[in-house]
Design a protein around this motif. Structure first.
Motif, mmCIF file in Angstrom:
data_model
loop_
_atom_site.group_PDB
_atom_site.id
_atom_site.type_symbol
_atom_site.label_atom_id
_atom_site.label_comp_id
_atom_site.label_asym_id
_atom_site.label_seq_id
_atom_site.Cartn_x
_atom_site.Cartn_y
_atom_site.Cartn_z
ATOM 1 N N ALA A 65 0.817 -1.218 0.000
ATOM 2 C CA ALA A 65 0.000 0.000 0.000
ATOM 3 C C ALA A 65 0.849 1.266 0.000
ATOM 4 O O ALA A 65 0.391 2.320 -0.446
ATOM 5 N N LYS A 66 2.090 1.192 0.480
ATOM 6 C CA LYS A 66 2.963 2.368 0.539
ATOM 7 C C LYS A 66 4.233 2.149 -0.281
ATOM 8 O O LYS A 66 5.295 2.687 0.042
ATOM 9 N N TYR A 67 4.114 1.393 -1.359
ATOM 10 C CA TYR A 67 5.287 1.094 -2.179
ATOM 11 C C TYR A 67 5.871 2.360 -2.806
ATOM 12 O O TYR A 67 7.077 2.594 -2.772
ATOM 13 N N LEU A 68 5.035 3.188 -3.384
ATOM 14 C CA LEU A 68 5.500 4.406 -4.048
ATOM 15 C C LEU A 68 5.839 5.472 -3.004
ATOM 16 O O LEU A 68 5.085 5.683 -2.048
ATOM 17 N N GLU A 69 6.987 6.137 -3.201
ATOM 18 C CA GLU A 69 7.491 7.054 -2.189
ATOM 19 C C GLU A 69 7.665 8.492 -2.674
ATOM 20 O O GLU A 69 7.703 9.408 -1.859
ATOM 21 N N PHE A 223 -0.208 12.668 -3.100
ATOM 22 C CA PHE A 223 -0.840 11.702 -2.208
ATOM 23 C C PHE A 223 -1.262 10.439 -2.957
ATOM 24 O O PHE A 223 -1.532 10.474 -4.159
ATOM 25 N N ARG A 224 -1.314 9.360 -2.186
ATOM 26 C CA ARG A 224 -1.910 8.097 -2.637
ATOM 27 C C ARG A 224 -2.860 7.621 -1.551
ATOM 28 O O ARG A 224 -2.604 7.780 -0.362
ATOM 29 N N ALA A 225 -3.978 7.007 -1.957
ATOM 30 C CA ALA A 225 -4.971 6.525 -1.004
ATOM 31 C C ALA A 225 -4.633 5.110 -0.546
ATOM 32 O O ALA A 225 -4.103 4.306 -1.314
ATOM 33 N N LEU A 253 -4.665 20.111 9.557
ATOM 34 C CA LEU A 253 -3.571 19.875 8.614
ATOM 35 C C LEU A 253 -3.957 18.921 7.491
ATOM 36 O O LEU A 253 -3.535 19.110 6.343
ATOM 37 N N TRP A 254 -4.780 17.888 7.797
ATOM 38 C CA TRP A 254 -4.966 16.810 6.839
ATOM 39 C C TRP A 254 -6.417 16.483 6.538
ATOM 40 O O TRP A 254 -6.683 15.574 5.756
ATOM 41 N N GLY A 255 -7.376 17.183 7.129
ATOM 42 C CA GLY A 255 -8.778 16.915 6.845
ATOM 43 C C GLY A 255 -9.323 15.741 7.639
ATOM 44 O O GLY A 255 -8.615 15.084 8.408
ATOM 45 N N SER A 256 -10.597 15.457 7.415
ATOM 46 C CA SER A 256 -11.273 14.406 8.189
ATOM 47 C C SER A 256 -10.816 13.002 7.818
ATOM 48 O O SER A 256 -11.048 12.055 8.567
ATOM 49 N N CYS A 257 -10.180 12.839 6.647
ATOM 50 C CA CYS A 257 -9.734 11.509 6.203
ATOM 51 C C CYS A 257 -8.231 11.328 6.404
ATOM 52 O O CYS A 257 -7.574 10.635 5.634
ATOM 53 N N TRP A 258 -7.680 11.945 7.439
ATOM 54 C CA TRP A 258 -6.240 12.003 7.646
ATOM 55 C C TRP A 258 -5.566 10.633 7.730
ATOM 56 O O TRP A 258 -4.376 10.507 7.433
ATOM 57 N N ASN A 259 -6.292 9.603 8.105
ATOM 58 C CA ASN A 259 -5.680 8.268 8.262
ATOM 59 C C ASN A 259 -5.950 7.336 7.085
ATOM 60 O O ASN A 259 -5.670 6.145 7.164
ATOM 61 N N ARG A 260 -6.464 7.875 5.953
ATOM 62 C CA ARG A 260 -6.800 7.020 4.824
ATOM 63 C C ARG A 260 -5.936 7.300 3.591
ATOM 64 O O ARG A 260 -6.218 6.789 2.509
ATOM 65 N N TYR A 261 -4.885 8.087 3.732
ATOM 66 C CA TYR A 261 -3.989 8.328 2.615
ATOM 67 C C TYR A 261 -2.616 8.713 3.148
ATOM 68 O O TYR A 261 -2.460 9.025 4.342
ATOM 69 N N TYR A 262 -1.616 8.687 2.273
ATOM 70 C CA TYR A 262 -0.270 9.060 2.707
ATOM 71 C C TYR A 262 0.374 9.977 1.678
ATOM 72 O O TYR A 262 -0.037 10.039 0.517
ATOM 73 N N GLU A 263 1.389 10.703 2.127
ATOM 74 C CA GLU A 263 2.054 11.710 1.297
ATOM 75 C C GLU A 263 3.311 11.147 0.634
ATOM 76 O O GLU A 263 4.062 10.388 1.251
ATOM 77 N N LEU A 264 3.520 11.504 -0.620
ATOM 78 C CA LEU A 264 4.739 11.167 -1.348
ATOM 79 C C LEU A 264 5.622 12.413 -1.442
ATOM 80 O O LEU A 264 5.111 13.532 -1.535
ATOM 81 N N LYS A 265 6.909 12.225 -1.443
ATOM 82 C CA LYS A 265 7.824 13.357 -1.575
ATOM 83 C C LYS A 265 7.745 13.912 -2.992
ATOM 84 O O LYS A 265 7.627 13.166 -3.957
ATOM 85 N N VAL A 266 7.823 15.221 -3.105
ATOM 86 C CA VAL A 266 7.799 15.887 -4.403
ATOM 87 C C VAL A 266 9.196 16.399 -4.730
ATOM 88 O O VAL A 266 9.831 17.064 -3.917
ATOM 89 N N GLN A 267 9.685 16.057 -5.910
ATOM 90 C CA GLN A 267 10.969 16.546 -6.386
ATOM 91 C C GLN A 267 10.801 17.019 -7.825
ATOM 92 O O GLN A 267 9.785 16.740 -8.470
ATOM 93 N N TYR A 268 11.776 17.746 -8.320
ATOM 94 C CA TYR A 268 11.721 18.279 -9.674
ATOM 95 C C TYR A 268 12.943 17.817 -10.459
ATOM 96 O O TYR A 268 13.997 17.537 -9.885
ATOM 97 N N PHE A 269 12.775 17.718 -11.758
ATOM 98 C CA PHE A 269 13.909 17.378 -12.610
ATOM 99 C C PHE A 269 13.953 18.335 -13.785
ATOM 100 O O PHE A 269 12.933 18.897 -14.196
ATOM 101 N N MET A 270 15.138 18.536 -14.326
ATOM 102 C CA MET A 270 15.339 19.514 -15.393
ATOM 103 C C MET A 270 16.483 19.028 -16.269
ATOM 104 O O MET A 270 17.469 18.461 -15.778
ATOM 105 N N SER A 271 16.373 19.231 -17.566
ATOM 106 C CA SER A 271 17.406 18.794 -18.497
ATOM 107 C C SER A 271 18.683 19.613 -18.303
ATOM 108 O O SER A 271 18.658 20.730 -17.774
#
Length: 382
Positions: A65-69, A223-225, A253-271
């Motif tokens: 369920a939390k494979y993607l980071e 986010f992913r659910a 901070l996270w709304g009423s469904c705070w325990n039903r989803y998780y956050e993924l890190k956001v990064q940027y890439f550029m050529s």
């Protein structure tokens, strides 16, 4: 004219922020691999169709369920999203009401070289408008628009629709409004059920355009659910991995469904080519934007500093890696073992150190910018 100026200002700020973020993390890494896999700045722009087909067929995200980071976003995608979200703010205000929520689709793919990272290469606005915590793509015209757009892209692009984004332009307060409402969570779960098993993991991005404009850099979270049958093994764990015992704070901070989803890190890439162009612009022009910009919100920084320090402290306490008297260097890329160190720093160590460095850098930036402006623009007593 005012709208065009705000859009131009937003685009300039986003480009500069993305350039800085991409330059600070020049190598993409999969921290969970036995050996970190480094990529050149241009690696995200090429696709190995064989490897991509293999990871789509294997679909490891269906077993964990939390494979993607993390999510890696291209400059064109983030600029298009920010401009679309800002247009919703301006449209709502021009009508004499509140800012309008907007929504769009994300084009991208999993990355076979860093399999726990999703790559977002482009973004496409949808003709959808909504209001507080509710944006739903259930109109027949919208559905037909999405189908026609998808069929067109299949003929010209190798990527697929792999996510969606929408804005939360509520107000300018001390906390970010990047979270999933109950409606958002339901939408995301439906997408994951439809796409994940077919090798196309879906992600949700939420943007806060008001805070982005105020802070001059994108305020965005991914986010992913969780599947309905999943329960976090850590009690009171929030989407960002922290534990918040105060219920009111969790809801803010996270709304009423705070325990039903998780956050993924956001990064940027550029050529590499885009980086060279931005380096030249920074040298010749963009430094003026930095000097002319406003300092970070000091009240907000003061309020959030204790919690950020506690988070950094928790990160250091979460592992028991030994340190030699020589210490280690806080870097984003892989840390090499040297003769002066007794142990090789782990990815968790690097991440905790970088959190502390980022926190100190933010505070130092605000102080230095304020001092520099005072020396340049204040009248001298001489």
């Amino acid at each position: 004219a005012g709208f065009r100026r705000s859009i131009a200002s937003m685009a300039s700020s986003v480009v500069a922020s993305v350039a800085a973020a991409a330059a600070a993390a020049p190598m993409a890494q999969d921290d969970t691999a036995d050996k970190k896999k480094e990529q050149s700045p241009d690696a995200r722009y090429s696709i190995d169709e064989g490897k991509l087909g293999e990871i789509r067929l294997d679909a490891p995200w269906t077993r964990d369920a939390k494979y993607l980071e993390s999510v890696a976003i291209s400059p064109s995608a983030i600029i298009k999203m920010m401009m679309h979200c800002q247009s919703g703010v301006n449209k709502g205000i021009q009508k004499g009401g509140n800012p309008i929520e907007v929504m769009g689709m994300l084009l991208g793919r999993p990355d076979p070289d860093t399999p726990k990272t999703l790559v977002v290469t482009d973004a496409f606005p949808l003709p959808i408008e909504g209001f507080e915590t509710r944006v739903v793509a259930d109109d027949a015209d919208v559905v037909n628009h999405m189908i026609a757009l998808g069929e067109c892209l299949e003929k010209t692009r190798k990527e697929k629709f792999m996510g969606w984004y929408h804005s939360h332009p509520f107000d300018l307060g001390p906390n970010s409004h990047c979270f999933l409402s109950q409606t958002d969570l339901s939408t995301q779960l439906q997408w994951q059920r439809a796409e994940d098993p077919h090798g196309n993991p879906f992600v949700a991005l939420v943007l806060d355009p008001l805070r982005s404009l105020h802070k001059s850099h994108p305020e965005i979270k991914a986010f992913r659910a969780y599947p309905p049958e999943y329960n976090s093994p850590i009690e009171l764990q929030c989407p960002d991995g922290s534990v918040e015992p105060v219920e009111q704070k969790r809801l803010e901070l996270w709304g009423s469904c705070w325990n039903r989803y998780y956050e993924l890190k956001v990064q940027y890439f550029m050529s590499s080519h885009a980086r060279r162009v931005l380096e030249q612009l920074t040298q010749d022009y963009l430094w003026i934007r930095t000097l002319g910009g406003s300092s970070p919100n000091l009240a907000e920084s003061s309020e959030l500093l204790p919690s950020k320090l506690d988070k950094a402290k928790t990160s250091f306490a979460s592992f028991s890696t030994g340190f030699s008297s020589a210490g280690f260097r806080p870097v984003r890329t892989s840390t090499q073992k040297t003769a002066s160190t007794t142990t090789e720093s782990s990815p968790e160590t690097d991440e905790a150190v970088q959190e502390a460095v980022d926190l100190a850098t933010t505070q130092l930036y605000a102080s230095t910018l304020k001092s520099t402006k005072q020396k340049i623009f204040s009248k001298s007593d001489d």
